[in-house]
Design a protein around this motif. Structure first.
Motif, PDB file in Angstrom:
ATOM      1  N   ALA A   1     -30.958   2.617  -4.064  1.00  0.00           N
ATOM      2  CA  ALA A   1     -30.519   1.036  -4.316  1.00  0.00           C
ATOM      3  C   ALA A   1     -29.572   1.164  -5.740  1.00  0.00           C
ATOM      4  O   ALA A   1     -28.654   0.418  -5.446  1.00  0.00           O
ATOM      5  CB  ALA A   1     -31.658   0.137  -4.481  1.00  0.00           C
ATOM      6  N   ASP A   2     -29.822   1.732  -6.671  1.00  0.00           N
ATOM      7  CA  ASP A   2     -29.003   1.729  -7.832  1.00  0.00           C
ATOM      8  C   ASP A   2     -27.524   2.240  -7.580  1.00  0.00           C
ATOM      9  O   ASP A   2     -26.551   1.647  -8.009  1.00  0.00           O
ATOM     10  CB  ASP A   2     -29.538   2.490  -9.102  1.00  0.00           C
ATOM     11  N   TYR A   3     -27.743   3.440  -6.932  1.00  0.00           N
ATOM     12  CA  TYR A   3     -26.223   3.858  -6.443  1.00  0.00           C
ATOM     13  C   TYR A   3     -25.444   2.798  -5.413  1.00  0.00           C
ATOM     14  O   TYR A   3     -24.145   2.743  -5.475  1.00  0.00           O
ATOM     15  CB  TYR A   3     -26.256   5.348  -5.497  1.00  0.00           C
ATOM     16  N   ALA A   4     -26.209   2.275  -4.412  1.00  0.00           N
ATOM     17  CA  ALA A   4     -25.483   1.453  -3.622  1.00  0.00           C
ATOM     18  C   ALA A   4     -24.920   0.138  -4.504  1.00  0.00           C
ATOM     19  O   ALA A   4     -23.764  -0.315  -4.084  1.00  0.00           O
ATOM     20  CB  ALA A   4     -26.492   1.119  -2.368  1.00  0.00           C
ATOM     21  N   LYS A   5     -25.795  -0.308  -5.240  1.00  0.00           N
ATOM     22  CA  LYS A   5     -25.400  -1.251  -6.061  1.00  0.00           C
ATOM     23  C   LYS A   5     -24.103  -1.043  -7.033  1.00  0.00           C
ATOM     24  O   LYS A   5     -23.192  -1.909  -6.923  1.00  0.00           O
ATOM     25  CB  LYS A   5     -26.393  -1.960  -7.036  1.00  0.00           C
ATOM     26  N   GLN A   6     -23.929  -0.054  -7.251  1.00  0.00           N
ATOM     27  CA  GLN A   6     -22.731   0.274  -8.453  1.00  0.00           C
ATOM     28  C   GLN A   6     -21.639   0.214  -7.402  1.00  0.00           C
ATOM     29  O   GLN A   6     -20.455   0.045  -8.024  1.00  0.00           O
ATOM     30  CB  GLN A   6     -22.953   1.777  -8.792  1.00  0.00           C
ATOM     31  N   VAL A   7     -21.642   0.453  -6.123  1.00  0.00           N
ATOM     32  CA  VAL A   7     -20.477   0.603  -5.353  1.00  0.00           C
ATOM     33  C   VAL A   7     -20.387  -0.821  -4.389  1.00  0.00           C
ATOM     34  O   VAL A   7     -19.625  -1.017  -3.453  1.00  0.00           O
ATOM     35  CB  VAL A   7     -20.229   1.571  -4.390  1.00  0.00           C
ATOM     36  N   HIS A   8     -21.217  -1.590  -4.493  1.00  0.00           N
ATOM     37  CA  HIS A   8     -21.349  -2.963  -3.997  1.00  0.00           C
ATOM     38  C   HIS A   8     -21.547  -2.860  -2.459  1.00  0.00           C
ATOM     39  O   HIS A   8     -21.009  -3.537  -1.801  1.00  0.00           O
ATOM     40  CB  HIS A   8     -20.046  -3.763  -4.337  1.00  0.00           C
ATOM     41  N   LEU A   9     -22.304  -1.810  -1.844  1.00  0.00           N
ATOM     42  CA  LEU A   9     -22.639  -1.823  -0.942  1.00  0.00           C
ATOM     43  C   LEU A   9     -24.279  -2.431  -0.514  1.00  0.00           C
ATOM     44  O   LEU A   9     -25.164  -1.900  -1.510  1.00  0.00           O
ATOM     45  CB  LEU A   9     -22.647  -0.263  -0.197  1.00  0.00           C
TER      46      LEU A   9
END
Length: 91
Positions: free
Chosen positions: A8-16
Motif C-alpha cells: 500500500a505504501d508503494y502504491a500510494k507513492q505512485v498514486h495507484l
C-alpha cells in the motif's frame, strides 16, 4: 524502493490503488511485490555478510527481527544457510 514498506505504501507513492499496483507490478516484472522485496532483501543480506556484518545485524538491517526466520528465508532463496554462505565466501 524501501524494503520495509507495505505494498500500500508503494502504491500510494505512485498514486495507484493497492490492487492495481500489485497487478501491474506482477505483469511487468513477472513476480509479486512481496517476491521482489524478499529477493532484494536477500541480495542486500549477501552483500552485508560478505562485508563482515554479524548475521544478527544483517537480519535486522534487511527487515527480519527474528534471525531464525531470516535464516529460513535466506536458505530457501540461496540454497544454503547464512552461516554456510558466510563460511563458503568469507572463509
Amino acid at each position: 524502493m524501501h524494503l520495509n514498506e507495505s505494498v500500500a505504501d508503494y502504491a500510494k507513492q505512485v498514486h495507484l490503488s493497492t490492487s492495481y499496483y500489485s497487478n501491474l507490478f506482477k505483469k511487468v516484472t513477472g513476480q509479486s511485490v512481496l517476491q521482489f522485496v524478499v529477493s532484494e532483501r536477500i541480495e542486500v543480506a549477501k552483500k552485508l555478510i560478505l562485508q563482515g556484518m554479524s548475521l544478527q545485524e544483517v537480519a535486522v538491517t534487511v527487515g527480519y527481527h527474528e534471525r531464525s526466520y531470516f535464516s529460513d528465508v535466506f536458505k530457501k532463496k540461496v540454497g544454503m544457510s547464512p552461516s554456510d554462505f558466510k563460511k563458503k565466501y568469507c572463509g
